[in-house]
Design a protein around this motif. Structure first.
Motif, short mmCIF file in Angstrom:
data_model
loop_
_atom_site.label_atom_id
_atom_site.label_comp_id
_atom_site.label_asym_id
_atom_site.label_seq_id
_atom_site.Cartn_x
_atom_site.Cartn_y
_atom_site.Cartn_z
N SER A 1 -69.02 12.20 32.49
CA SER A 1 -69.05 12.46 31.05
C SER A 1 -69.06 11.16 30.25
O SER A 1 -69.80 11.01 29.27
CB SER A 1 -67.84 13.31 30.66
N ALA B 1 -72.18 10.13 27.85
CA ALA B 1 -71.93 9.92 26.42
C ALA B 1 -72.35 8.52 25.99
O ALA B 1 -72.96 8.33 24.92
CB ALA B 1 -70.45 10.15 26.11
N ALA C 1 -65.42 12.00 25.02
CA ALA C 1 -66.18 12.95 25.82
C ALA C 1 -65.54 13.15 27.19
O ALA C 1 -65.44 14.27 27.70
CB ALA C 1 -67.62 12.45 25.99
N SER D 1 -63.95 16.66 28.67
CA SER D 1 -64.47 17.21 29.92
C SER D 1 -63.35 17.50 30.91
O SER D 1 -63.34 18.55 31.56
CB SER D 1 -65.48 16.24 30.54
N THR E 1 -70.44 17.41 27.67
CA THR E 1 -70.91 16.22 26.97
C THR E 1 -72.11 16.53 26.08
O THR E 1 -72.23 16.00 24.97
CB THR E 1 -71.29 15.11 27.98
#
Length: 430
Positions: A92, A96, A106, A110, A147
């Motif tokens: 993630s 991101a 992010a 996650s 994400t």
């Protein structure tokens, strides 16, 4: 041969190049790479705890007492046991950052989403059965989907703006507040619906429907041959086959080695663990010296080739080749886009995959039970991945001998072609 190469360059290579640079696959690859140190440390901890030398075990017991293995067990708990959580955060974050978004926010969202989707124990603890390698597939998908939702919500201005002068950390935190709220509510709703109507978790559904069949398929000889073939075909055309296939190999094969390690740590011998084809299987028995088993190619150069160019490349490539770094020989010999070397470069790993598979499946050599740094030299790696068995070393020596014998005739043909080319140039100059 020229027509085949032309077709591959025109049709296959552009597709492979786009796959290799695809944003989500790159994020998955980089996510696994980032946590590899933790995976290796956890693997070595289990290997030390169960090192099959009684003198060592007696020595550790005498010096540190009955609880000496608890250190390795704790290291395992902080690495392999929470592998899915680590992967979710890492993938993630990388995805991101590729969008120039707040990677930390992010990643945290996650991980929170994955915990929501993870079954709990009777005393409301997180189930280690699903935050380890067994929940890897859900972790990868969750990190990518969450994400992407985070990106859409951030770009749609579902955010709280702070006035100037507010610290950057506070600005990022409040900007992520509304997206985090929406995402966690959606994930929580999904988990509630699954619990109410299916009475199972997303992890259990995915494992039974997708992950379990994939693991059974990936442990087969045909799949191992396909992976070895594609990896080297990509490398031949100058594309980093290991990186391109990395997301697939890591997602499928890490759970298999984790299962082998877990059983090995419980006292089951390396011969009796279930999975033959794992990531260390390729790294230690097929990719010795790097893709193409090029350490065997370097040895073959010193044995039969007199060409100054080849021997110079061999001398320069040998130190790196011992540690499985083979770019010098791939591009210096070269192997890349060299039609004469195409057949042995693909044939050698294919043959070694077959030989190694049967050696492990027939119980001649113990199965792999440890993940090592990919730069671990052959011989050392064969001993360690097999749980401390010299049979793993013996298999590596056999494989190297086979690879050398395959490479020799093609090297001699390449040298003759080079000498003929030099003679023709001399005639033209004269």
């Amino acid at each position: 041969m020229s027509k085949i190469m032309g077709f591959m360059e025109d049709k296959f290579m552009p597709i492979a190049g786009r796959i290799g640079s695809q944003r989500h696959l790159v994020a998955v690859r980089d996510g696994f790479v980032a946590i590899m140190p933790l995976i290796i440390v956890g693997s070595l901890a289990i290997l030390i705890n169960n090192f099959p030398v009684q003198v060592f075990q007696d020595f550790m017991l005498k010096i540190f007492g009955k609880g000496w293995k608890s250190v390795g067990g704790n290291v395992w708990n902080g690495s392999f046991a929470i592998l899915s959580l680590l992967v979710a955060a890492s993938i993630s974050y990388n995805l991101a950052k590729s969008y120039n978004l707040d990677g930390l926010s992010a990643a945290l969202i996650s991980v929170a989403s994955l915990i929501i989707l993870t079954p709990v124990t009777e005393d409301w603890g997180i189930s280690f059965a699903w935050v380890g390698a067994q929940g890897l597939f859900v972790a990868v998908v969750t990190s990518l989907v969450v994400t992407e939702l985070f990106r859409v919500l951030i770009n749609s201005k579902f955010t709280i703006s702070m006035p100037e002068g507010v610290p950057e950390g506070v600005v990022k935190s409040f900007k992520a507040l509304i997206p985090a709220t929406i995402i966690l509510i959606l994930v929580g709703l999904l988990q509630a619906l699954l619990t109410a109507f299916a009475e199972v978790s997303l992890h259990e559904i995915v494992f039974k429907v997708i992950q379990e069949p994939l693991q059974a398929l990936s442990n087969s000889l045909p799949t191992a041959i396909i992976i070895a073939f594609l990896n080297h075909l990509l490398w031949f055309f100058g594309l980093h086959g290991t990186n391109i296939l990395g997301p697939i190999i890591d997602s499928i094969y890490l759970p298999l080695i984790e299962e082998n390690q877990s059983l090995f740590s419980s006292g089951i011998s390396a011969n009796d663990v279930p999975y033959i084809v794992t990531k260390p299987f390729f790294d230690s028995y097929v990719f010795m010296g790097g893709s193409g088993t090029t350490i065997a190619l370097i040895i073959a150069i010193f044995l039969v080739v007199k060409s100054k160019h080849y021997r110079t490349v061999g001398k320069l490539s040998a130190p790196a080749g011992v540690f499985n770094i083979n770019e010098p020989v791939l591009f210096g010999l070269p192997i890349v886009l060299n039609p004469i070397m195409l057949i042995p470069f693909i044939l050698v790993p294919t043959v070694l995959t077959i030989v190694s598979y049967f050696a492990l499946s027939l119980g001649i050599v113990p199965k792999t039970v440890a993940i090592l740094p990919w730069t671990t030299p052959p011989i050392i790696s064969g001993y360690l991945v097999s749980g401390g068995s010299w049979k793993g070393v013996f298999l590596q020596i056999i494989n190297l001998a086979i690879a050398i014998m395959i490479y020799i005739p093609f090297l001699m043909a390449a040298e003759r072609a080079q000498l003929k080319k030099n003679d023709e140039k001399g005639d033209l100059i004269a």
